[in-house]
Design a protein around this motif. Structure first.
Motif, PDB file in Angstrom:
ATOM      1  N   ARG A   2      49.815  46.833  33.112  1.00 16.32           N
ATOM      2  CA  ARG A   2      48.453  46.946  33.177  1.00 16.32           C
ATOM      3  C   ARG A   2      48.227  45.585  33.618  1.00 16.32           C
ATOM      4  O   ARG A   2      48.865  44.122  33.292  1.00 16.32           O
ATOM      5  CB  ARG A   2      47.791  47.020  31.841  1.00 16.32           C
ATOM      6  N   THR A   3      47.107  45.407  34.644  1.00 13.45           N
ATOM      7  CA  THR A   3      46.752  44.261  34.987  1.00 13.45           C
ATOM      8  C   THR A   3      45.358  43.947  34.671  1.00 13.45           C
ATOM      9  O   THR A   3      44.858  44.460  33.909  1.00 13.45           O
ATOM     10  CB  THR A   3      46.642  43.960  36.764  1.00 13.45           C
ATOM     11  N   ASN A   4      45.063  42.666  34.903  1.00 11.74           N
ATOM     12  CA  ASN A   4      43.678  42.294  34.569  1.00 11.74           C
ATOM     13  C   ASN A   4      42.370  43.162  35.159  1.00 11.74           C
ATOM     14  O   ASN A   4      41.562  43.525  34.528  1.00 11.74           O
ATOM     15  CB  ASN A   4      43.093  40.846  35.035  1.00 11.74           C
ATOM     16  N   LEU A   5      42.860  44.000  36.383  1.00  9.48           N
ATOM     17  CA  LEU A   5      41.679  44.775  36.852  1.00  9.48           C
ATOM     18  C   LEU A   5      41.670  45.935  36.064  1.00  9.48           C
ATOM     19  O   LEU A   5      40.672  46.682  35.862  1.00  9.48           O
ATOM     20  CB  LEU A   5      42.222  45.166  38.223  1.00  9.48           C
ATOM     21  N   ASP A   6      42.851  46.457  35.563  1.00  8.40           N
ATOM     22  CA  ASP A   6      42.928  47.556  34.498  1.00  8.40           C
ATOM     23  C   ASP A   6      42.000  47.311  33.420  1.00  8.40           C
ATOM     24  O   ASP A   6      41.359  48.285  32.947  1.00  8.40           O
ATOM     25  CB  ASP A   6      44.449  48.218  34.205  1.00  8.40           C
ATOM     26  N   ASP A   7      42.037  46.140  32.730  1.00 12.02           N
ATOM     27  CA  ASP A   7      41.320  45.951  31.639  1.00 12.02           C
ATOM     28  C   ASP A   7      39.828  46.133  32.024  1.00 12.02           C
ATOM     29  O   ASP A   7      38.872  46.671  31.258  1.00 12.02           O
ATOM     30  CB  ASP A   7      41.890  44.610  31.200  1.00 12.02           C
ATOM     31  N   LEU A   8      39.521  45.332  32.958  1.00 15.37           N
ATOM     32  CA  LEU A   8      38.076  45.118  33.534  1.00 15.37           C
ATOM     33  C   LEU A   8      37.570  46.710  33.814  1.00 15.37           C
ATOM     34  O   LEU A   8      36.280  46.984  33.436  1.00 15.37           O
ATOM     35  CB  LEU A   8      37.871  44.123  34.785  1.00 15.37           C
ATOM     36  N   LEU A   9      38.225  47.396  34.307  1.00 16.69           N
ATOM     37  CA  LEU A   9      37.910  49.044  34.672  1.00 16.69           C
ATOM     38  C   LEU A   9      37.914  49.641  33.291  1.00 16.69           C
ATOM     39  O   LEU A   9      36.575  50.534  33.268  1.00 16.69           O
ATOM     40  CB  LEU A   9      38.856  49.818  35.737  1.00 16.69           C
ATOM     41  N   ALA A  11      36.820  48.446  30.288  1.00 16.53           N
ATOM     42  CA  ALA A  11      35.708  47.787  29.928  1.00 16.53           C
ATOM     43  C   ALA A  11      34.429  48.453  30.472  1.00 16.53           C
ATOM     44  O   ALA A  11      33.451  48.778  29.813  1.00 16.53           O
ATOM     45  CB  ALA A  11      35.851  46.200  29.757  1.00 16.53           C
ATOM     46  N   TRP A  12      34.473  48.399  31.744  1.00 13.83           N
ATOM     47  CA  TRP A  12      33.408  48.929  32.740  1.00 13.83           C
ATOM     48  C   TRP A  12      33.089  50.542  32.313  1.00 13.83           C
ATOM     49  O   TRP A  12      31.902  50.844  32.100  1.00 13.83           O
ATOM     50  CB  TRP A  12      33.369  48.884  34.016  1.00 13.83           C
ATOM     51  N   ARG A  13      34.145  51.277  32.084  1.00 13.29           N
ATOM     52  CA  ARG A  13      33.927  52.747  31.811  1.00 13.29           C
ATOM     53  C   ARG A  13      33.201  52.944  30.447  1.00 13.29           C
ATOM     54  O   ARG A  13      32.656  53.729  30.093  1.00 13.29           O
ATOM     55  CB  ARG A  13      35.181  53.318  31.831  1.00 13.29           C
ATOM     56  N   GLU A  14      33.556  52.028  29.364  1.00 14.96           N
ATOM     57  CA  GLU A  14      33.391  51.957  28.216  1.00 14.96           C
ATOM     58  C   GLU A  14      31.891  51.509  27.628  1.00 14.96           C
ATOM     59  O   GLU A  14      31.458  51.736  26.630  1.00 14.96           O
ATOM     60  CB  GLU A  14      34.338  51.692  27.127  1.00 14.96           C
ATOM     61  N   ARG A  15      31.368  50.838  28.571  1.00 15.84           N
ATOM     62  CA  ARG A  15      30.205  49.963  28.391  1.00 15.84           C
ATOM     63  C   ARG A  15      28.910  51.143  28.298  1.00 15.84           C
ATOM     64  O   ARG A  15      29.062  52.211  28.818  1.00 15.84           O
ATOM     65  CB  ARG A  15      29.797  48.930  29.341  1.00 15.84           C
ATOM     66  N   ARG A  16      27.773  50.747  27.823  1.00 14.17           N
ATOM     67  CA  ARG A  16      26.696  51.750  27.651  1.00 14.17           C
ATOM     68  C   ARG A  16      25.379  51.253  28.548  1.00 14.17           C
ATOM     69  O   ARG A  16      25.390  49.968  28.589  1.00 14.17           O
ATOM     70  CB  ARG A  16      26.079  51.706  26.221  1.00 14.17           C
ATOM     71  N   ALA A  17      24.699  51.904  28.973  1.00 14.25           N
ATOM     72  CA  ALA A  17      23.691  51.451  30.036  1.00 14.25           C
ATOM     73  C   ALA A  17      22.649  50.756  29.053  1.00 14.25           C
ATOM     74  O   ALA A  17      22.192  51.217  27.916  1.00 14.25           O
ATOM     75  CB  ALA A  17      22.966  52.899  30.640  1.00 14.25           C
ATOM     76  N   GLN A  18      22.084  49.648  29.373  1.00 16.17           N
ATOM     77  CA  GLN A  18      21.049  48.959  28.909  1.00 16.17           C
ATOM     78  C   GLN A  18      19.581  49.500  28.954  1.00 16.17           C
ATOM     79  O   GLN A  18      18.776  49.283  28.218  1.00 16.17           O
ATOM     80  CB  GLN A  18      21.060  47.353  29.252  1.00 16.17           C
TER      81      GLN A  18
END
Length: 91
Positions: A2-9, A11-18
């Motif tokens: 896993r790279t840093n890009l995988d962690d960022l993606l 986190a992006w997938r799990e975020r909720r719309a504001q």
């Protein structure tokens, strides 16, 4: 691996719309409606000055062109705007 890009993606997938997406259009129209109207009187005076300037320039160009009308016929022997007439001068 896993790279840093995988962690960022992830986190992006799990975020909720504001913002609720169904409220975007009313907010956009409210922002457009709250804008200040353009100064119509100022634009009108600029347009009138521009039209007057064009009319004066047209009158000056018409007076400088001369009083003799030019006959433009496609069947004449020496048409005034033909390349041969323009390059050689007047017949």
């Amino acid at each position: 691996m896993r790279t840093n890009l995988d962690d960022l993606l992830a986190a992006w997938r799990e975020r909720r719309a504001q913002v609720e997406l169904n409220q975007i259009e009313p907010r956009v129209w409210a922002a457009i409606g709250s804008g200040r109207a353009p100064d119509v009187a100022g634009l009108l005076s600029v347009r009138a000055a521009f039209v007057a300037l064009i009319m004066v320039a047209g009158a000056a160009a018409g007076a400088a062109a001369g009083a003799q009308p030019v006959e433009a016929s496609p069947f004449s022997l020496h048409p005034p705007y033909a390349p041969s007439t323009l390059l050689e001068g007047k017949p």
